[in-house]
Design an enzyme around this catalytic site. Structure first.
Site, short mmCIF file in Angstrom:
data_model
loop_
_atom_site.label_atom_id
_atom_site.label_comp_id
_atom_site.label_asym_id
_atom_site.label_seq_id
_atom_site.Cartn_x
_atom_site.Cartn_y
_atom_site.Cartn_z
CE1 TYR A 76 -4.05 2.02 0.37
CE2 TYR A 76 -2.52 3.47 1.50
CZ TYR A 76 -3.73 3.27 0.87
OH TYR A 76 -4.61 4.31 0.74
CG PHE A 128 -7.30 17.34 -24.39
CD1 PHE A 128 -7.47 16.81 -25.66
CD2 PHE A 128 -7.64 16.56 -23.30
CE1 PHE A 128 -7.97 15.52 -25.84
CE2 PHE A 128 -8.12 15.26 -23.47
CZ PHE A 128 -8.29 14.74 -24.74
CB THR A 129 -12.14 17.19 -24.00
OG1 THR A 129 -11.27 16.07 -23.91
CG2 THR A 129 -12.55 17.40 -25.45
CG ASP A 219 -1.38 17.61 -21.75
OD1 ASP A 219 -0.77 16.51 -21.74
OD2 ASP A 219 -2.60 17.69 -21.97
CE LYS A 262 -4.08 10.09 -24.39
NZ LYS A 262 -4.84 10.09 -23.13
NE ARG A 386 -12.02 14.66 -29.85
CZ ARG A 386 -11.85 14.30 -28.57
NH1 ARG A 386 -10.66 14.08 -28.09
NH2 ARG A 386 -12.87 14.17 -27.76
CG PHE A 452 -16.59 13.99 -26.56
CD1 PHE A 452 -16.38 15.13 -25.80
CD2 PHE A 452 -15.73 12.93 -26.39
CE1 PHE A 452 -15.33 15.21 -24.89
CE2 PHE A 452 -14.67 12.99 -25.49
CZ PHE A 452 -14.49 14.13 -24.73
N1 F0G Z 1 -4.14 15.64 -22.40
C1 F0G Z 1 -4.17 15.24 -23.68
C2 F0G Z 1 -3.44 16.03 -24.71
C3 F0G Z 1 -4.88 14.09 -24.04
O1 F0G Z 1 -4.89 13.70 -25.31
C4 F0G Z 1 -5.58 13.37 -23.03
C5 F0G Z 1 -6.36 12.19 -23.36
C6 F0G Z 1 -5.52 13.82 -21.71
C7 F0G Z 1 -4.79 14.97 -21.43
C8 F0G Z 1 -6.26 13.13 -20.59
O2 F0G Z 1 -5.64 11.96 -20.26
O3 F0G Z 1 -7.32 10.18 -20.84
O4 F0G Z 1 -5.36 9.70 -19.38
O5 F0G Z 1 -7.22 11.07 -18.54
N2 F0G Z 1 -6.71 11.92 -24.53
C9 F0G Z 1 -7.45 10.75 -24.96
C10 F0G Z 1 -7.66 10.85 -26.44
C11 F0G Z 1 -8.69 10.47 -24.20
O6 F0G Z 1 -8.32 9.95 -26.97
O7 F0G Z 1 -7.18 11.79 -27.07
P1 F0G Z 1 -6.44 10.66 -19.74
#
Ligand code: F0G
Length: 461
Positions: A76, A128-129, A219, A262, A386, A452
Site C-alpha cells: 500500500y 483539450f477536453t 501537458d 499515450k 473531434r 461526446f
Molecule cells: N491531455 C491530452 C493532450 C490528451 O490527449 C488526453 C487524453 C488527456 C490529457 C487526458 O488523459 O485520458 O489519461 O485522462 N486523450 C485521450 C484521447 C482520451 O483519446 O485523445 P487521460
C-alpha cells in the site's frame, strides 16, 4: 547514376502473440451503430474491426513491460515500483517531484485544484477536453493563444502547436499576470491534429513567462512525438536524440501532467510533476482524497513498473521513427486518394476535415459525427469525432463552434500492420466516393459534461 535507396519506417520489433478479431457484415454494423446512437464511443469493441478511436491506453506493451508486471510490489505504501518510476521520470524528463495518478485527468484535477483560483485565466496552445474542463471546474477560464495557422486544416506550417506571443501578451495586459496561474502548454497538440510546438517558440515563451513571473505547465502526454518532429524539422536538432530533445523540452517548463496511456506505452497510468516544493506539498495532500496514497495514486505497483519501462522505450529513436512513420504512411495514402486531411500529417493520427468531406452539411448537422458513423458502417473501422460535439458548450450554455470539424483516425502504438493502414484508406475512399448522398444527424440525448462520450443521435431524413 546513383540509386536512391528509400529508408523505410519499418518496426523495430516482431510479433510474439496476436489478438484475434471478429469480422462483421454490413448489416450487423448498421444495427450496431444505430444501437449506439450513431456515437462510436457507444459501440461494443467486439463489433469493431480496426479500432482507431484513440491512441490512449491501446498500445501493445513489450515483452519487457509484461515482465515488469511480474515484479509488481503491491504494498500500500512505499512500493519499490514507485521509486523506480520516480527515478525514471527524474532521469528522463528532469522534473523534481512526482505523484502518480490513475491517468492524465487525475493529474489535471489535482493540479487545477492546487493552482487555479476563481476568476483566474489560463492561456494555452489550444484546449483539450478534460484539461479545460478541470480548469473550469476549479474556477478558471481557458483562453486559446495558439497561432492562427493551427485552426486552418490546409495550412502546412511545420509547427502548428506554436504559441502566438502577441495573443499571450494581450491576455497578460488585459487580466494582469497575477490572475494567470500558469500557461498551459501541450506538446504535440492533440486537438490541432497532433501538431508540434518548436523548441524556438517554447524558449521564446519561456523568456516571456519568466519576465512576467508566470509558470509554464506542460501537458506532456505526447512529448516524444513532438520531439521527433523537432528532430526532423527544426534547425540544429537533427543530430540530437529524442531523449535529449524531450529533456530539453521539459527543462523549459515548471511542471507537468501526463497521460502515460499515450507516449509511455501503457494501458493505464499517469502522473503529475512539479519543480516547486509548495505545489508538490499541496498536490501530495490532495491526491490522497481523489486517487490514493502519493506513492501509488490509484495504480497497482505493476502498472507503475510497466510505465517506467514504457517511458524509456518511448524515447528510442527507431521506435518513434516507426510510430510516426506508420501514421505518415496512412496520411499519404489518404492524400493520394484526394481525401481532405489536416496538413502536415500529425503524430498520433490522421485528422480528416469533415467540413470539406461533407460540405453539404451544416455544422449543426454534425458532419464529423456523421462521417465517423459512415466509416464504421463501411468497414468496421472505428474513428472519433473531434468537432462541434467534442467542443461542447460554454459556461453560458451556448455551443462552441470550433473552426476544426474533424474525424480522428488515431493509431494505437505497435498494434496494427501496414495492410491494416491500406484497408483504412480504401474504406475512407469508398465513403468519399458516395459522400454527396450522406445525410447528417440530430442530437437525441446530451449529457452535461464531456458530451461526446455519451451523446446519442438520430439520422436525419
Ligand atoms: N491531455 C491530452 C493532450 C490528451 O490527449 C488526453 C487524453 C488527456 C490529457 C487526458 O488523459 O485520458 O489519461 O485522462 N486523450 C485521450 C484521447 C482520451 O483519446 O485523445 P487521460
Amino acid at each position: 547514376m546513383k540509386t536512391q535507396i528509400k529508408k523505410s519506417w519499418a518496426e523495430p520489433y516482431k510479433m510474439k502473440m496476436v489478438e484475434l478479431l471478429k469480422m462483421t457484415t454490413r448489416t450487423q454494423r448498421l444495427k450496431a451503430i444505430k444501437d449506439a446512437g450513431y456515437n462510436t464511443f457507444l459501440l461494443k469493441s467486439a463489433d469493431v474491426y480496426i479500432d482507431l478511436l484513440t491512441d490512449s491506453g491501446t498500445s501493445a506493451m513489450s515483452d519487457r513491460q509484461w515482465a515488469g508486471m511480474m515484479v509488481g510490489d503491491e504494498a500500500y505504501a512505499g512500493s519499490s515500483n514507485f521509486f523506480h518510476l520516480e527515478e525514471t521520470i527524474r532521469k528522463y524528463y528532469g522534473y523534481k517531484y512526482i505523484i502518480p495518478t490513475h491517468q492524465g485527468r487525475g493529474a489535471e484535477n489535482i493540479l487545477s485544484k492546487v493552482l487555479i483560483k476563481k476568476g483566474n485565466v489560463i492561456p494555452g496552445n489550444m484546449y483539450f477536453t478534460t484539461t479545460r474542463l478541470h480548469q473550469e471546474l476549479a474556477g478558471g477560464t481557458f483562453t486559446d493563444i495558439i497561432i492562427d495557422e493551427a485552426h486552418d486544416p490546409l495550412n502546412s506550417h511545420p509547427f502548428k502547436g506554436n504559441v502566438d506571443l502577441d495573443k499571450l501578451d494581450k491576455v497578460v495586459k488585459k487580466y494582469g499576470a497575477k490572475r494567470i496561474p500558469y500557461v498551459s502548454i501541450a506538446t504535440n497538440v492533440n486537438m490541432a491534429g497532433g501538431q508540434p510546438i518548436s523548441m524556438k517558440n517554447l524558449k521564446e515563451l519561456r523568456a516571456y513567462a519568466k519576465k512576467n513571473g508566470i509558470r509554464i505547465i506542460h501537458d506532456m502526454t505526447r512529448v516524444a512525438e513532438n520531439a521527433y518532429f523537432i528532430q526532423q524539422r527544426e534547425k540544429g536538432y537533427k543530430d540530437k536524440s529524442i531523449a535529449q530533445i524531450v529533456k530539453e523540452i521539459c527543462s523549459q517548463t515548471d511542471g507537468a501532467t501526463m497521460s502515460a496511456k499515450k507516449d509511455a506505452l501503457v494501458n493505464i497510468g499517469g502522473f503529475l510533476a512539479t519543480n516547486e516544493w509548495d505545489v508538490y506539498e499541496d498536490a501530495r495532500n490532495l491526491v490522497v482524497v481523489y486517487e490514493g496514497l502519493h506513492t501509488y495514486g490509484g495504480l497497482a505497483g505493476r502498472d507503475m513498473e510497466a510505465m517506467s519501462i514504457g517511458i524509456v522505450e518511448s524515447l528510442d529513436d527507431f521506435h518513434q521513427q516507426a510510430r510516426v512513420g506508420q501514421v505518415e504512411y496512412l496520411g499519404n495514402k489518404m492524400l493520394d486518394y484526394g481525401i481532405p486531411i489536416v496538413k502536415p500529417i500529425g503524430g498520433h493520427g490522421i485528422f480528416v476535415d469533415a467540413k470539406a468531406f461533407l460540405p453539404h452539411l451544416t455544422q449543426d448537422q454534425y458532419p464529423a459525427q456523421t462521417l465517423a458513423a459512415e466509416i464504421y458502417i463501411d468497414s468496421g473501422v472505428r474513428t472519433m469525432e473531434r468537432g462541434i460535439v467534442s467542443a461542447g458548450r460554454k459556461a453560458n450554455g451556448e455551443n462552441y463552434y470550433p473552426k476544426l470539424e474533424l474525424v480522428r483516425f488515431t493509431i494505437p502504438r505497435r498494434v496494427y500492420t501496414q495492410a491494416h493502414m491500406d484497408v483504412i484508406a480504401e474504406s475512407t475512399y469508398n465513403v468519399f466516393k458516395k459522400r454527396h448522398k450522406i445525410k447528417g444527424l440530430k442530437m437525441a440525448y446530451e449529457p452535461k459534461y464531456l458530451r461526446f462520450f455519451q451523446a446519442r443521435f438520430d439520422k436525419l431524413g
